[in-house]
Design a protein around this motif. Sequence first.
Motif, PDB file in Angstrom:
ATOM      1  N   VAL A 105     -35.203  44.571  15.117  1.00 36.91           N
ATOM      2  CA  VAL A 105     -36.409  44.261  15.898  1.00 36.91           C
ATOM      3  C   VAL A 105     -37.504  45.270  15.574  1.00 36.91           C
ATOM      4  CG1 VAL A 105     -37.372  44.054  18.217  1.00 36.91           C
ATOM      5  CG2 VAL A 105     -35.064  43.205  17.746  1.00 36.91           C
ATOM      6  N   VAL A 170     -44.726  35.272  16.748  1.00 33.31           N
ATOM      7  CA  VAL A 170     -43.376  35.233  17.307  1.00 33.31           C
ATOM      8  C   VAL A 170     -42.400  34.596  16.306  1.00 33.31           C
ATOM      9  CG1 VAL A 170     -41.942  34.253  19.130  1.00 33.31           C
ATOM     10  CG2 VAL A 170     -44.172  35.232  19.686  1.00 33.31           C
ATOM     11  N   THR A 174     -39.320  36.443  14.425  1.00 32.02           N
ATOM     12  CA  THR A 174     -37.971  35.927  14.635  1.00 32.02           C
ATOM     13  C   THR A 174     -37.264  35.689  13.296  1.00 32.02           C
ATOM     14  OG1 THR A 174     -38.824  34.844  16.599  1.00 32.02           O
ATOM     15  CG2 THR A 174     -36.652  34.161  15.848  1.00 32.02           C
ATOM     16  N   VAL A 178     -33.911  37.769  12.503  1.00 35.62           N
ATOM     17  CA  VAL A 178     -32.656  37.036  12.365  1.00 35.62           C
ATOM     18  C   VAL A 178     -32.159  37.080  10.917  1.00 35.62           C
ATOM     19  CG1 VAL A 178     -31.568  34.768  12.554  1.00 35.62           C
ATOM     20  CG2 VAL A 178     -33.145  35.548  14.330  1.00 35.62           C
TER      21      VAL A 178
END
Lengths: 352, 80
Positions: A105, A170, A174, A178
């Motif tokens: 993150v 976003v 992501t 991921v």
Amino acid sequence: MTSVAERLRPGTPTRRWVGLSGAAVIWAVLYQANEPFWTWLIRDVVGMDLAGRAGSAALFFFADTVKIALLLVGIIFVVTVLRSFMSLERTRAMLGGKREGVGNVMAASLGVVTPFCSCSAVPAFIGFVAAGIPIGVTMSFLIASPLVNEIAIGLLFGMFGLGPTLLYVVAGLTVAIVAGWILGRLGVEKWVEPFVFETRLGGQVIDTTAGLTWDDRIQMGVEEVATILRKIWPYLLVGISLGAAIHGWVPTDFFTTYANASNPLGVFVAVLIGVPLYSNAAGVMPLVQSLYGAGLPMGTLLAFMMSVVALSLPEMILLRRVLKPQLIATFAGVVGTGIIAVGYLFNIVLPH
Amino acid sequence: MIIKVLGSGCANCKNLERVTREAIAELGIDATIEKVLDYPTIVNYGVMSTPGLVVDEKVVLSGRVPTVAQVRELLAAVKP
């Protein structure tokens, strides 16, 4: 040889701030006056019908070229000055000792704000791994860096508003988080060239941004604007010309018939077209805007843009120096799947 | 004085080399310029953002292309 920036170099802090404020005011006035000016010129002076084909195409071409050029100049300058407070060295220090998960993150978020050129991808990769940062976390950084680009954020906001911009940020984060996490889980260390793990960092790591003055940062901003515009102006003109042609001549239902949000292959085809194309986000944005105006759905376009900036052949060839083909293929597969997923998701959430 | 330009052939590396040559010519100093293309060696210097400039084995700059005047200052600071 003195550069433009060197000649513009102001003598005193007061002159610098007055100069900057003046430039900001001129920019704002030009931006506000742009569309009314071209409307007036094309309709009242040249006498074209703005509802007609040629008239609307001409208005679109001139008003949009100037608008995007102004947006680019403003955004690139501000972003470069802000970025000059971040550096790869600082980012690496922040990521040091972070576990996977949290590390992914953080790496993706830092990838957005850290100034980074894809030509530094290899030394950055080696430097991160040599500092003990997990491969997956390093990959999150390398994926997010081109994928979520502040210049693209600024342009999206200027052209489409807040909603699509937030979705882009976003979704991009992501994908980076991921994809990096999955690559880390797969235990891909065996697919990294062994010399990477043997490389030791030199003792004298210097912070590239240490000791920069405001004048230096402003100069970097001016130079970056010139460099990027020099690089992307052909893309800009092609994108906008295409937009103007579509605007005037392609029937508005052409794309909505053949590439609408419910077309199951739309996003997939967009990514296939995007991969061999290589440009930065600023270069593809005009094309994206033209195609959006022509009725293509946002998800398909974002997937196209992301595949152009995040999956590029030149960068993969560079990374081949440190990564084995298996890892490059896995990297492309994971990122590509993520981008396609984002495209379909957007088409469901944001039908045109 | 031995000056090394770190970076494997990117446009900025060539620009840095050109700027450095100009600065040397302006200062009129005796210096040799070597190019370091090899990634492990570059990272060994602690440089992650190319191009980097190393003067007598000391990294003086990385991650951007300076102006000729800035390189002149950097070199003058190192000059014995």
